[in-house]
Motif scaffolding. Structure first.
Motif, short mmCIF file in Angstrom:
data_model
loop_
_atom_site.label_atom_id
_atom_site.label_comp_id
_atom_site.label_asym_id
_atom_site.label_seq_id
_atom_site.Cartn_x
_atom_site.Cartn_y
_atom_site.Cartn_z
N ASP A 145 -99.83 -13.84 -41.58
CA ASP A 145 -100.78 -14.69 -42.28
C ASP A 145 -101.36 -15.79 -41.40
OD1 ASP A 145 -98.50 -16.11 -41.95
OD2 ASP A 145 -98.39 -16.90 -44.00
N ASP A 146 -101.09 -15.73 -40.12
CA ASP A 146 -101.58 -16.73 -39.18
C ASP A 146 -102.76 -16.13 -38.41
OD1 ASP A 146 -102.03 -18.82 -37.50
OD2 ASP A 146 -100.08 -18.76 -36.51
N THR A 147 -103.97 -16.39 -38.86
CA THR A 147 -105.16 -15.85 -38.20
C THR A 147 -105.57 -16.65 -36.97
OG1 THR A 147 -106.58 -17.14 -39.68
CG2 THR A 147 -106.04 -14.88 -40.35
N SER A 148 -105.04 -17.84 -36.80
CA SER A 148 -105.45 -18.68 -35.67
C SER A 148 -104.96 -18.12 -34.34
CB SER A 148 -104.93 -20.11 -35.85
OG SER A 148 -103.50 -20.11 -35.93
N THR A 149 -103.77 -17.50 -34.34
CA THR A 149 -103.21 -16.94 -33.11
C THR A 149 -103.20 -15.42 -33.13
OG1 THR A 149 -100.97 -17.07 -34.02
CG2 THR A 149 -101.76 -18.97 -32.75
N MET A 150 -103.89 -14.79 -34.10
CA MET A 150 -103.84 -13.35 -34.21
C MET A 150 -104.47 -12.67 -33.00
SD MET A 150 -102.92 -10.68 -35.77
CE MET A 150 -102.28 -11.48 -37.23
N SER A 151 -105.60 -13.18 -32.53
CA SER A 151 -106.28 -12.56 -31.40
C SER A 151 -105.40 -12.57 -30.16
CB SER A 151 -107.60 -13.29 -31.12
OG SER A 151 -108.24 -12.73 -30.01
N GLU A 152 -104.77 -13.70 -29.87
CA GLU A 152 -103.90 -13.79 -28.70
C GLU A 152 -102.66 -12.92 -28.87
OE1 GLU A 152 -102.92 -14.91 -24.89
OE2 GLU A 152 -104.77 -15.27 -26.01
N SER A 153 -102.10 -12.85 -30.06
CA SER A 153 -100.92 -12.01 -30.29
C SER A 153 -101.26 -10.54 -30.10
CB SER A 153 -100.38 -12.25 -31.70
OG SER A 153 -99.94 -13.58 -31.85
N MET A 154 -102.43 -10.11 -30.54
CA MET A 154 -102.85 -8.72 -30.36
C MET A 154 -103.02 -8.39 -28.88
SD MET A 154 -103.02 -6.86 -33.05
CE MET A 154 -103.04 -7.01 -34.84
N ARG A 155 -103.59 -9.32 -28.12
CA ARG A 155 -103.73 -9.08 -26.68
C ARG A 155 -102.38 -8.99 -26.00
NH1 ARG A 155 -108.56 -12.42 -27.10
NH2 ARG A 155 -107.29 -14.29 -26.80
N MET A 156 -101.45 -9.86 -26.38
CA MET A 156 -100.11 -9.79 -25.80
C MET A 156 -99.41 -8.50 -26.18
SD MET A 156 -98.83 -13.75 -26.30
CE MET A 156 -97.34 -13.47 -25.34
N LEU A 157 -99.65 -8.00 -27.40
CA LEU A 157 -99.06 -6.73 -27.81
C LEU A 157 -99.60 -5.58 -26.98
CD1 LEU A 157 -97.39 -4.99 -29.78
CD2 LEU A 157 -99.35 -5.02 -31.32
N ASP A 158 -100.91 -5.53 -26.80
CA ASP A 158 -101.50 -4.46 -25.98
C ASP A 158 -101.01 -4.53 -24.54
OD1 ASP A 158 -102.87 -3.61 -28.20
OD2 ASP A 158 -104.72 -4.71 -27.70
N HIS A 159 -100.91 -5.74 -24.01
CA HIS A 159 -100.45 -5.89 -22.64
C HIS A 159 -98.99 -5.44 -22.49
CE1 HIS A 159 -100.07 -7.52 -18.61
NE2 HIS A 159 -99.03 -8.23 -18.99
N ALA A 160 -98.15 -5.77 -23.47
CA ALA A 160 -96.74 -5.37 -23.41
C ALA A 160 -96.61 -3.84 -23.46
CB ALA A 160 -95.96 -6.01 -24.56
N LEU A 161 -97.39 -3.19 -24.31
CA LEU A 161 -97.30 -1.73 -24.41
C LEU A 161 -97.81 -1.06 -23.14
CD1 LEU A 161 -98.48 -1.15 -28.10
CD2 LEU A 161 -96.15 -1.20 -27.20
N GLN A 162 -98.89 -1.55 -22.58
CA GLN A 162 -99.41 -0.96 -21.35
C GLN A 162 -98.46 -1.16 -20.18
OE1 GLN A 162 -103.29 -2.62 -20.76
NE2 GLN A 162 -104.14 -1.73 -22.65
N ARG A 163 -97.83 -2.33 -20.12
CA ARG A 163 -96.93 -2.62 -19.00
C ARG A 163 -95.64 -1.82 -19.07
NH1 ARG A 163 -95.13 -8.71 -18.60
NH2 ARG A 163 -94.07 -8.04 -20.50
N GLN A 164 -95.18 -1.50 -20.28
CA GLN A 164 -93.91 -0.79 -20.42
C GLN A 164 -94.08 0.71 -20.60
OE1 GLN A 164 -91.29 -2.50 -19.86
NE2 GLN A 164 -92.26 -4.52 -19.99
N THR A 165 -95.30 1.22 -20.54
CA THR A 165 -95.52 2.66 -20.71
C THR A 165 -95.02 3.42 -19.49
OG1 THR A 165 -97.45 2.23 -22.09
CG2 THR A 165 -97.24 4.43 -21.15
N ARG A 166 -94.29 4.51 -19.75
CA ARG A 166 -93.80 5.39 -18.69
C ARG A 166 -94.17 6.83 -19.04
NH1 ARG A 166 -93.38 0.91 -17.37
NH2 ARG A 166 -91.58 -0.20 -16.48
N PHE A 167 -94.31 7.65 -18.02
CA PHE A 167 -94.67 9.04 -18.22
C PHE A 167 -93.61 9.93 -17.57
CE2 PHE A 167 -98.62 6.67 -18.34
CZ PHE A 167 -99.25 7.19 -19.47
N SER A 168 -93.31 11.04 -18.22
CA SER A 168 -92.32 11.97 -17.71
C SER A 168 -92.71 13.38 -18.13
CB SER A 168 -90.92 11.63 -18.25
OG SER A 168 -90.86 11.88 -19.65
#
Length: 630
Positions: A145-168
């Protein structure tokens, strides 16, 4: 933001909606039928007991109205308020269309005492039995319910997923990690919510191909989704050998060889009662935890179709029936009046996942991990004293390899939980690690608030747990207790690995001792063969019934001359090939490679840079005549 309420509070007369037949719901990647909802509440179920924290399962379809499939125009205002970037605004609009209905699942009221409304709770827990990366963004968007930091939280989420992605070779997966999704405030302090945690844990399986995830079917297209799930279910060999096909080795796991229930009738009955089948393999699953705020938490993990809802097999049942009550009992027996928040439930979920196969977490585990490896090593040790062999060495090395993988996973679990503990301690502003998982400061106790151990002031600890305390640790802090149990398991696994190392060394020594006796026997057979085999050959050759051999006028001396010459030639040739054959073969290969290089050198493209920068190419063709090129 509009107020969202349940569709029908009368759960007895509520008829679940057919989401598969509804064309509007078929456009959604998730429906309420795919989610499990639990509320952590203060209940007064027993008249002779004080109110206690309990966990109640709710029907998600009863909380969401049928009209939630239609996204109202007012909902898009939230996407416009969250960001001014046009690209992010379009992304948030898509999230609102797909996952905005989950806002109905938010708590309407925070429970303060046992007499609050039924739709109030301390914490609401949502569990999804499958996970694609967009699910995480959908849950974060809909439940926050916090829209003030939603944009930054979404960017941090995308960055975390991209950084931790591995392929096998087995598919895309993610490395274990812990990531807060809220930026630092202006004062420099880090908020603990929202946060994302991914931890691997071990689980039983059966031999053969793993069944597909229960909700890994694209409902909008009607076929099994080709998108890779974010929590790939792998065997322990696939988890370690990421670029190899381990199908030929899966049947040699310790759990496929060691079957203690075949000789123990009582254990056989317990295995069939608790598991429903005989576990024959070890898989590595992943638990994803998304803590939105102090009152909302989402977990995601695989839920195979062959699993039942018995506690050892179903993660949610193990969390709600065992690990939650263990932590709840810790609150009851402590003097602190701490709130049960989503951070506390994070520890409960981690306890239920990482302790799935460990006896140090709960002694009711009939097939704990260390017992399986200890039993298999005892069988190998018995075989060692009876008949040491190279096959036994390979079995010990395979068991040692599996133990190393399990130890590696356990160490990853300890690292992630330690980071979570340190981050929460820093965010809570407390230097005492023992109070890290009891975030009372997140919900200050008001004058009218009553704790869940009693209604008045607690004068001394209450030792009246309504469920057996299954943890062997005596620590009151859930995080410290979880780490203590994991460290105990790590010590046991390391002891088993050291025992396997000693058995490998001892087996190799005994095999070498036996090889020395075998060498003596081989020496005897070699001498006998050298003496009598040429004699048999020569005598057989000269004993042939032909006129040109039988009618010779030579004496017996010819026989011995031929026998000695053939014997010397065979022995000499054998010795030469045995001791110098490798060097001779290497010289032949070296001569062949040199000859090939000489042939290639006669057809090499010659380039000569002339004055002015022009480059001319000459090609020389050679013809071999009598070993020479002309």
């Amino acid at each position: 933001m509009p107020s969202y309420r349940g569709a029908n509070p009368d759960k007895d007369r509520y008829v679940p909606h057919d989401y598969e037949a509804d064309p509007l719901w078929r456009k959604k990647p998730l429906t309420p039928a795919q989610l499990m909802v639990h509320d952590v509440r203060i209940e007064t179920w027993r008249q002779d007991r004080d109110p206690m924290l309990e966990i109640n399962e709710r029907t998600a379809s009863s909380l969401v109205p049928d009209t939630a499939a239609i996204t109202t125009s007012a909902s898009y205002v939230r996407a416009a308020e969250a960001t001014s970037n046009a690209i992010e605004k379009q992304k948030f609009t898509s999230l609102e269309e797909d996952h905005g209905w989950m806002r109905y699942l938010r708590l309407q009221q925070h429970q303060r005492d046992a007499y609050d409304r039924e739709d109030s709770a301390k914490c609401r827990w949502l569990h999804c039995s499958s996970l694609f990366p967009e699910y995480l963004a959908g849950f974060l968007w809909a439940l926050s319910d916090d829209t003030s930091t939603m944009s930054e939280s979404m960017r941090m989420l995308d960055h975390a997923l991209q950084r931790q992605t591995r392929f096998s070779k087995h598919g895309k997966h993610f490395a274990p990690f812990f990531q807060p999704l809220r930026p630092s405030s202006s004062s420099g302090t880090m908020e603990v919510y929202p946060l994302l945690v991914s931890v691997p844990f071990l689980d039983w399986t059966v031999l053969g191909a793993s069944p597909p995830l229960r909700f890994q079917v694209d409902r909008r297209e009607g076929f099994q989704s080709t998108r890779s799930s974010a929590h790939l279910l792998r065997s322990i060999l696939q988890y370690f050998y990421r670029l190899e096909d381990t199908a030929d080795r899966e049947s040699t796991q310790v759990f496929a060889k060691h079957k203690p229930w075949t000789t123990n009738r009582e254990l056989d009955l317990k295995v069939r009662q608790w598991y429903g089948h005989y576990p024959s393999g070890l898989n590595v699953d992943e638990l994803w935890i998304l803590a939105i705020d102090p009152e909302h938490i989402v977990t995601l993990s695989s839920n195979q179709t062959w699993k039942s809802r018995w506690p050892p097999l179903q993660l949610t049942s193990r969390i709600s029936d065992v690990s939650f009550r263990g932590i709840r009992n810790g609150f009851v027996t402590s003097d602190t009046d701490a709130e049960y928040t989503s951070m506390t439930h994070v520890i409960a979920c981690l306890t239920g996942a990482v302790g799935m196969l460990h006896r140090n977490f709960w002694p009711d585990m009939v097939l704990c991990l260390t017992d399986r490896y200890a039993g298999h090593l005892s069988q190998l040790q018995y075989r060692l004293h009876r008949s040491p062999s190279t096959k036994l060495v390979m079995d010990l090395i395979a068991c040692q390899e599996e133990l190393n993988i399990v130890i590696q996973i356990t160490e990853q679990q300890i690292d992630i939980i330690s980071e979570l503990q340190l981050a929460h301690t820093a965010a809570d502003g407390s230097a005492n690690v023992q109070d890290a998982a009891s975030p009372a400061s997140l919900h200050p106790t008001s004058s009218g608030h009553r704790g869940y151990g009693d209604f008045g002031v607690r004068s001394k600890p209450r030792h009246r747990a309504t469920y057996r305390q299954l943890s062997s640790s005596t620590l009151t802090d859930p995080t410290a207790q979880l780490l203590d149990n994991l460290q105990r398991e790590l010590v046991d696994l390391q002891d088993l690995r050291d025992n396997a190392d000693r058995l490998v060394t001892r087996t190799i020594q005994l095999v070498n001792i036996r090889l020395e006796d075998h060498g003596k026997a081989i020496l005897v057979f070699t001498v006998v063969t050298i003496v009598f085999l040429p004699l048999n050959f020569v005598s057989s050759f000269f004993g042939m019934n032909f006129s040109d051999i039988r009618n010779m006028r030579r004496t017996q001396s010819l026989f011995w001359v031929v026998a000695l010459c053939v014997t010397a030639g065979v022995v000499g040739a054998s010795l030469f090939l045995a001791f110098s054959g490798g060097d001779l073969l290497e010289k032949i290969f070296t001569w062949r490679d040199a000859r090939k290089e000489k042939q290639l050198s006669t057809t090499t493209v010659l380039r000569q840079t002339l004055t002015g920068g022009a480059e001319h190419t000459f090609r020389v063709y050679g013809v071999e005549r009598d070993g020479r090129y002309t």
